[in-house]
Design an enzyme around this catalytic site. Structure first.
Site, PDB file in Angstrom:
ATOM      1  N   HIS A 158       0.838  -1.194   0.000  1.00  0.00           N
ATOM      2  CA  HIS A 158       0.000   0.000   0.000  1.00  0.00           C
ATOM      3  C   HIS A 158       0.872   1.243   0.000  1.00  0.00           C
ATOM      4  O   HIS A 158       2.038   1.206   0.405  1.00  0.00           O
ATOM      5  CB  HIS A 158      -0.954   0.018   1.203  1.00  0.00           C
ATOM      6  CG  HIS A 158      -0.291   0.318   2.515  1.00  0.00           C
ATOM      7  ND1 HIS A 158      -0.104   1.606   2.979  1.00  0.00           N
ATOM      8  CD2 HIS A 158       0.238  -0.493   3.463  1.00  0.00           C
ATOM      9  CE1 HIS A 158       0.496   1.564   4.154  1.00  0.00           C
ATOM     10  NE2 HIS A 158       0.723   0.309   4.472  1.00  0.00           N
ATOM     11  N   CYS A 159       0.314   2.331  -0.509  1.00  0.00           N
ATOM     12  CA  CYS A 159       0.985   3.629  -0.455  1.00  0.00           C
ATOM     13  C   CYS A 159       0.175   4.533   0.465  1.00  0.00           C
ATOM     14  O   CYS A 159      -0.481   4.065   1.385  1.00  0.00           O
ATOM     15  CB  CYS A 159       1.144   4.218  -1.857  1.00  0.00           C
ATOM     16  SG  CYS A 159      -0.419   4.480  -2.717  1.00  0.00           S
ATOM     17  N   MET A 160       0.195   5.833   0.232  1.00  0.00           N
ATOM     18  CA  MET A 160      -0.511   6.761   1.119  1.00  0.00           C
ATOM     19  C   MET A 160      -2.024   6.558   1.106  1.00  0.00           C
ATOM     20  O   MET A 160      -2.685   6.692   2.125  1.00  0.00           O
ATOM     21  CB  MET A 160      -0.196   8.203   0.702  1.00  0.00           C
ATOM     22  CG  MET A 160       1.232   8.623   0.985  1.00  0.00           C
ATOM     23  SD  MET A 160       1.547   8.845   2.742  1.00  0.00           S
ATOM     24  CE  MET A 160       0.518  10.272   3.072  1.00  0.00           C
TER      25      MET A 160
END
Length: 506
Positions: A29-31
């Site tokens: 996952h990212c932000m």
């Protein structure tokens, strides 16, 4: 406990819609996004996924990306990983294994499908750059907020015994960011991460002040993140060369030694100086650009940032932001680029008023606007403006006007910057910094947001819809609804077959 149940319920709702645990090959996952590698893309139920309450939208790139928003994605991802592990453990063995030929054909097909989109060398390079810097963003945000709090306390003269500790917390990560960049770079390019970090650590070691290169003394930190990036890439290539030629019996001793020695010498007597000159040029150019053409530069940067995001080219700006933060304590580019999100919000509000009969789009806007105000623009981009066509362009117009506003004040000498990258919209307020006090900086940024909202709204309301576009989209999607439940702002006969999900031409 209720929050954990909610996150697990969201993960449980998503898993079967992406083909189940057996169809998931990777999870990250990212932000704002849950990024999934999938074995078979055809098993994904896109429309059902978009209907999950916590899902703000989906994006298909090298991975399948489910937009959940900041905070939520970091809590849902671990629950999703647990469910995948449980699903794999409980999965029955296949009735008949595939033959080698079938496996090879299936693998080739999946590989071609994944790489068919956005697989140009330049975009792959930018994706690698993003993979290096994006994991650093949480630390940049946390340290940036602490730095802002410390500055406020120092200016007010409060808690003098605490502010030195806050300064240490805020500055410690930035003092060693080159090491983290080197570690992530080596990992991304296929080398040993700790060797990349070891070579990059040379750049911030105080002892380099005793070394002379190109007729001048080196300075600790000279070259910054760009030097660390180059040093770590070099270390990867040296390491791979050693792996090919060094006998296995000597590999554990010779390869790390030669990797650090060769890469370190090149870094000290070449890369630090060159990267330092490039870093200085970036800072000088950014200052010159906004000092001499701030309004025009802001207009262009704010107006074209959304298309850059759509093409994935915005990733090229990450090292530039980080370099400016290293040099000046903040990046003057991010507050201007953040105006693109303000234009997007204003455009979405205008769409809400222009399509009073389209319950589907209006529901999307109502659910996505809070995230939009906080700088998470994907739900509005992919769920509203981009499918409609013209409103995406008018959203860019709003961003251009907001960027011009902030850029104009930079031109007058009021620098508005951010001490970290990642947040946007209202979420950027705690990270603002400048050269004329926090009050002026906040006021200018807030003014830019208001200009972006207003310009995006006006441009979209008056120029974002043709009569044909309104006829196609301003129709009810509820079969039980009465067509005349709301007034039409531009009465034009709508064809009975009109739908609200087909993209419109500009």
């Amino acid at each position: 406990m209720a929050t954990e149940d909610k996150n697990r319920a969201t993960a449980a709702a998503i898993l079967p819609l992406v083909g189940g645990a057996a169809n998931v090959s990777s999870i990250s996952h990212c932000m704002t996004r849950l990024r999934l590698g999938l074995h078979d893309r055809s098993l994904v139920q896109d429309e059902a996924l978009k209907a999950v309450p916590a899902v703000m939208g989906v994006v298909e790139d090298d991975t399948y990306q489910i937009v959940l928003g900041p905070g939520t994605v970091a809590r849902v991802t671990p629950e999703f990983e647990k469910l995948v592990e449980e699903g794999r453990a409980e999965a029955p063995a296949p009735a008949a294994p595939l033959t080698a030929e079938e496996l090879a054909a299936q693998g080739a097909e999946m590989k071609a499908a994944r790489k068919a989109r956005n697989a140009t060398p330049f975009k792959l390079f930018l994706r690698r750059i993003a993979n290096i810097f994006v994991p650093l963003i949480p630390a940049l945000i946390g340290c940036g907020i602490i730095a802002g709090l410390n500055g406020l306390l120092v200016n007010l003269g409060w808690l003098p015994s605490v502010t030195p500790a806050l300064a240490a917390m805020a500055s410690g990560f930035m003092a060693l960011i080159a090491v983290f960049v080197g570690f992530n770079t080596a990992k991304e390019f296929g080398g040993t991460p700790i060797l990349g970090g070891a070579v990059a650590a040379i750049i911030v070691f105080p002892g380099v002040a005793n070394i002379e290169a190109f007729g001048q003394k080196l300075s600790p930190g000279q070259g910054g993140v760009l030097g660390a990036l180059g040093a770590a890439v070099l270390a990867v290539y040296v390491e791979k060369w050693c792996r090919r030629w060094v006998p296995e019996a000597l590999d554990v001793l010779v390869t790390p030694t030669l990797t650090v020695l060769i890469s370190g010498l090149v870094t000290i007597f070449g890369l630090m100086y060159v990267a330092g000159e490039i870093s200085t040029a970036i800072g000088t150019f950014a200052d010159w650009l906004l000092s001499n053409g701030g309004a025009g530069a802001g207009l262009v940067l704010g107006g074209f940032f959304l298309p850059l995001v759509m093409l994935g080219l915005h990733q090229a700006l990450i090292p530039i932001h980080t370099t400016l933060i290293e040099q000046q304590g903040y990046t003057v580019l991010l507050p201007i680029l953040a105006m693109a999100g303000a234009g997007q919000v204003g455009a979405a509000i205008a769409v809400f008023f222009r399509l009073p009969r389209n319950e589907s789009i209006r529901r999307t806007i109502k659910s996505a606007l809070p995230a939009g105000f906080l700088g998470v623009g994907e739900p509005l981009i992919y769920g509203v403006s981009l499918p409609l066509g013209r409103p995406f362009v008018t959203a860019c117009v709003g961003g251009a006007f907001g960027g011009a506003f902030v850029g104009f004040f930079n031109q007058l000498g009021d620098a508005v910057g951010s001490t970290a990258i990642g947040p946007s919209g209202w979420a950027l307020f705690p990270l603002l910094d400048g050269n004329h006090g926090l009050g002026a900086t906040v006021a200018i940024y807030a003014g830019g947001l208001l200009v972006g909202y207003l310009a995006g709204f006006v441009a979209t309301y008056f120029f974002g819809f043709s009569k044909d576009l309104l006829a196609e989209f301003n129709v009810s999607q509820d079969p039980t609804a009465t067509p005349a439940t709301a007034p039409d702002p531009d009465p034009a006969p709508a064809p009975a077959s009109a739908t609200a999900k087909e993209p419109a031409a500009l």
